[in-house]
Design a protein around this motif. Structure first.
Motif, PDB file in Angstrom:
ATOM      1  N   THR A  24       0.879  -1.179   0.000  1.00  0.00           N
ATOM      2  CA  THR A  24       0.000   0.000   0.000  1.00  0.00           C
ATOM      3  C   THR A  24       0.911   1.222   0.000  1.00  0.00           C
ATOM      4  O   THR A  24       2.111   1.092   0.215  1.00  0.00           O
ATOM      5  N   PRO A  25       0.359   2.382  -0.192  1.00  0.00           N
ATOM      6  CA  PRO A  25       1.183   3.575   0.023  1.00  0.00           C
ATOM      7  C   PRO A  25       1.620   3.631   1.486  1.00  0.00           C
ATOM      8  O   PRO A  25       1.204   2.805   2.314  1.00  0.00           O
ATOM      9  N   ASP A  26       2.396   4.600   1.809  1.00  0.00           N
ATOM     10  CA  ASP A  26       2.985   4.767   3.129  1.00  0.00           C
ATOM     11  C   ASP A  26       2.004   4.447   4.272  1.00  0.00           C
ATOM     12  O   ASP A  26       0.928   5.039   4.380  1.00  0.00           O
ATOM     13  N   LEU A  27       2.404   3.489   5.114  1.00  0.00           N
ATOM     14  CA  LEU A  27       1.492   3.014   6.162  1.00  0.00           C
ATOM     15  C   LEU A  27       1.139   4.118   7.164  1.00  0.00           C
ATOM     16  O   LEU A  27       0.012   4.186   7.663  1.00  0.00           O
ATOM     17  N   TYR A  28       2.106   4.969   7.441  1.00  0.00           N
ATOM     18  CA  TYR A  28       1.838   6.068   8.377  1.00  0.00           C
ATOM     19  C   TYR A  28       0.699   6.943   7.827  1.00  0.00           C
ATOM     20  O   TYR A  28      -0.260   7.259   8.526  1.00  0.00           O
ATOM     21  N   ASP A  29       0.817   7.304   6.536  1.00  0.00           N
ATOM     22  CA  ASP A  29      -0.222   8.147   5.911  1.00  0.00           C
ATOM     23  C   ASP A  29      -1.575   7.452   5.920  1.00  0.00           C
ATOM     24  O   ASP A  29      -2.610   8.065   6.178  1.00  0.00           O
ATOM     25  N   VAL A  30      -1.542   6.156   5.606  1.00  0.00           N
ATOM     26  CA  VAL A  30      -2.796   5.397   5.554  1.00  0.00           C
ATOM     27  C   VAL A  30      -3.453   5.390   6.935  1.00  0.00           C
ATOM     28  O   VAL A  30      -4.651   5.643   7.090  1.00  0.00           O
ATOM     29  N   MET A  31      -2.632   5.118   7.977  1.00  0.00           N
ATOM     30  CA  MET A  31      -3.189   5.052   9.334  1.00  0.00           C
ATOM     31  C   MET A  31      -3.707   6.403   9.782  1.00  0.00           C
ATOM     32  O   MET A  31      -4.763   6.529  10.391  1.00  0.00           O
ATOM     33  N   LYS A  32      -2.919   7.412   9.483  1.00  0.00           N
ATOM     34  CA  LYS A  32      -3.280   8.755   9.909  1.00  0.00           C
ATOM     35  C   LYS A  32      -4.644   9.156   9.311  1.00  0.00           C
ATOM     36  O   LYS A  32      -5.469   9.773   9.984  1.00  0.00           O
ATOM     37  N   LEU A  33      -4.853   8.798   8.074  1.00  0.00           N
ATOM     38  CA  LEU A  33      -6.120   9.156   7.432  1.00  0.00           C
ATOM     39  C   LEU A  33      -7.282   8.325   7.966  1.00  0.00           C
ATOM     40  O   LEU A  33      -8.373   8.838   8.193  1.00  0.00           O
ATOM     41  N   LEU A  34      -7.041   7.033   8.161  1.00  0.00           N
ATOM     42  CA  LEU A  34      -8.131   6.188   8.665  1.00  0.00           C
ATOM     43  C   LEU A  34      -8.470   6.575  10.106  1.00  0.00           C
ATOM     44  O   LEU A  34      -9.629   6.662  10.491  1.00  0.00           O
ATOM     45  N   GLY A  35      -7.438   6.818  10.900  1.00  0.00           N
ATOM     46  CA  GLY A  35      -7.657   7.246  12.284  1.00  0.00           C
ATOM     47  C   GLY A  35      -7.921   6.073  13.224  1.00  0.00           C
ATOM     48  O   GLY A  35      -8.277   4.974  12.792  1.00  0.00           O
ATOM     49  N   LYS A  36      -7.730   6.359  14.518  1.00  0.00           N
ATOM     50  CA  LYS A  36      -7.719   5.288  15.518  1.00  0.00           C
ATOM     51  C   LYS A  36      -9.006   4.464  15.553  1.00  0.00           C
ATOM     52  O   LYS A  36      -8.957   3.241  15.680  1.00  0.00           O
ATOM     53  N   ASP A  37     -10.142   5.119  15.399  1.00  0.00           N
ATOM     54  CA  ASP A  37     -11.402   4.372  15.519  1.00  0.00           C
ATOM     55  C   ASP A  37     -11.520   3.285  14.454  1.00  0.00           C
ATOM     56  O   ASP A  37     -11.880   2.143  14.743  1.00  0.00           O
TER      57      ASP A  37
END
Ligand code: GLU
Length: 552
Positions: free
Chosen positions: A527-540
């Motif tokens: 996938t693209p950068d995991l940090y970016d992906v997580m940041k966009l999806l967010g903790k919930d």
């Protein structure tokens, strides 16, 4: 009896003289060197790749020279008509942003001062020019029936002679006025033929802008110029229209090359200046090691709707067409990345005279590079426009999540070497679906965990990460350090290097841990950068997705 009497006998209802039209359509007031050109299809309802290519070149040279590009509908052949056939053509041109300056706007409306731009509405004009030619003694009626013409053909075939109505075969040429008069009065049907003064033994030289200097035998065939329904043939209509519309350049498919001696002859017969000609070679396709023309029947990519459905941005299609048109374009574009197509100087001389080879992968690649240079907002707009027509479910999601979707498209975009995931708009959903809960939650998910496969271990990693490490407010460095801590906590090396130096000391390394987190979140190992992906999806969302796996 004079030729004038003959003309009056054959076309009694044509009252005007050609000077009426010569005055009605004066020279265009354009700067020196301005190119006036046209796209002149039959109203068949769609444009195929070959004519899109030609229209693209027409538009380019007209624009660059300060000239005019117009759309003329050639509907004198009633067999080639389809209902709403003009609209389809107009829409196809519009979809590719090939604007016309004059001509047909839909089946009934047009713009411009040189119309009508539909041939069936120009009957009177053509008949005036036919009548003029008869008056000049350069055209005559022919009463031969189709059977008689067929007989002539059979004789010619048998004797291995050229096929056609010429020389001693042109028997109606010799009819006297009285003979003609009797036939007309008897209601016999007739057509009008050109009285060709050409000599097949002599050669004409023509300079084609693409093919260079060509030499042909003169035309000596008494071609039909007006059919029995009073409509002109294509050849004659082309002459009258391009003369009155002041076309300077006829740019068309090279299937018309063999008509060129006749067309030149027609202009000479009237004493009109002939336009310049550029015969565009067909687009070729390679199949099983040999080349053939791109075919409307066999190749889906020959229909321009194909690119529209695939969602290849118009500009990318045009960039590709220019690589096909001019061999030097690709290099120029590579060296001038900040420039656009309009800055490039197209040159007929740089066109291959045998036809460029069509390569859809190359087009997608150009499209991929093009999309990678767009802003996220532009990608959003392009995808939404595409999806509104071809994927309404995705369109709805995009509309409801505009800001979020734009951020998704922005991942790894604003950087020196932007990511090149998207070859066309129709690929974007399959590349980003996991970023949208609306799509992710209902998908049939298949998690293929790789290096770490133990279900218990996976569950513990996911649970620990969520409860102890992940925070939406982390910077990228903080996030990365926490990943290392997580790896350490589970007995994996914090860095790949450490693992390589001492493999037996660890269960694996940080890469294995991040792979688990990535697959559990997206189902994908890449996938693209995991940090970016997580940041966009967010903790919930991350927690929900991990919990679903843990609870399974
Ligand atoms: N009507 C012709 C066609 O269907 C146009 C040829 C020309 O451009 O002169 O292709």
């Amino acid at each position: 009896m004079t030729n004038k009497d003959l003309a009056d006998l054959l076309l009694p209802n044509v009252g005007s003289d050609i000077t009426v039209y010569e005055n009605k359509y004066p020279e265009r007031n354009l700067k020196e060197g301005a190119i006036v050109t046209r796209f002149a299809p039959s109203p068949t309802g769609f444009v195929h790749m070959g004519s899109l290519f030609t229209s693209f070149i027409c538009r380019k040279v007209a624009t660059d020279s300060g000239g005019v590009f117009f759309l003329r509908i050639e509907d004198t052949d009633q067999k080639r008509q389809v209902e709403n056939g003009v609209k389809g053509i107009v829409d196809d041109l519009k979809n590719f942003q090939i604007e016309i300056d004059e001509g047909m706007l839909n089946d009934d409306e047009e713009k411009g001062n040189y119309g009508p731009y539909t041939q069936s509405k120009r009957k009177e004009i053509y008949q005036t020019y036919v009548k003029y030619l008869i008056e000049q003694g350069k055209a005559y009626p022919c009463f031969c029936s189709p059977e008689e013409i067929e007989d002539i053909r059979l004789i010619q075939e048998k004797k291995k002679q050229r096929i056609g109505y010429y020389g001693r075969f042109a028997k109606c040429r010799k009819l006297t006025f009285d003979e003609i008069k009797t036939k007309v009065e008897n209601g016999e049907s007739y057509i009008i033929r050109l009285k060709s003064m050409g000599d097949f033994e002599k050669k004409v030289k023509v300079n084609d802008l693409i093919k260079g200097e060509l030499e042909f035998p003169e035309n000596d065939i008494d071609v039909v110029i007006m059919k029995s329904d009073g409509l002109p043939t294509y050849h004659f209509a082309h002459l009258v229209d391009d003369h009155l519309m002041h076309t300077t350049h006829v740019i068309r498919g090279d299937e018309w090359l063999s008509s060129l001696p006749l067309h030149i002859q027609l202009f000479q017969t009237f004493g009109f200046k002939a336009p310049k000609y550029a015969h565009v070679p067909p687009i070729m396709k390679e199949e099983n090691g040999s080349r053939r023309k791109l075919s409307k029947r066999k190749d889906p990519e020959a229909a321009v709707s194909y690119y529209h459905e695939k969602g290849i941005p118009v500009e990318a299609v045009k960039l590709y067409l220019m690589t096909l048109a001019n061999s030097n374009f690709e290099q120029w574009y590579d060296c001038n990345k900040d420039k656009t197509l309009s800055d490039f100087a197209f040159d007929f001389k740089k066109m291959s005279s045998s036809g460029g080879l069509f390569d859809i992968n190359k087009m997608i690649n150009i499209s991929r590079n093009y999309i990678s240079r767009l802003t996220a907002k532009e990608v959003y707009d392009g995808t939404l426009t595409w999806a509104k027509i071809f994927d309404t479910e995705f369109a709805k999601i995009l509309e409801e999540n505009k800001e979020y979707a734009t951020k998704v498209f922005n991942i790894e975009r604003e950087q020196k070497k932007p990511r090149k995931d998207y070859g066309c708009y129709s690929e974007i959903k399959s590349q980003t679906w996991y970023m949208f809960d609306e799509l992710f939650n209902k998908a049939d998910k298949n998690y293929e965990f790789q290096t770490i496969n133990d279900k218990d271990e996976i569950n513990k990693i996911l649970a620990t990460y969520i409860s102890k490490y992940y925070s939406d407010s982390d910077t990228k460095d903080e996030w990365f350090n926490k990943m290392k801590d997580l790896a350490g906590e589970f007995g994996y090396a914090r860095e790949v290097k450490e693992f390589k130096e001492n493999p037996i000391a660890y269960k694996g390394h940080i890469g294995d841990i991040s792979l688990v987190l990535r697959i559990a979140l997206t189902t994908k190992s890449m996938t693209p950068d995991l940090y970016d992906v997580m940041k966009l999806l967010g903790k919930d969302k991350i927690s929900a997705r991990y919990l679903e796996i843990i609870n399974k």
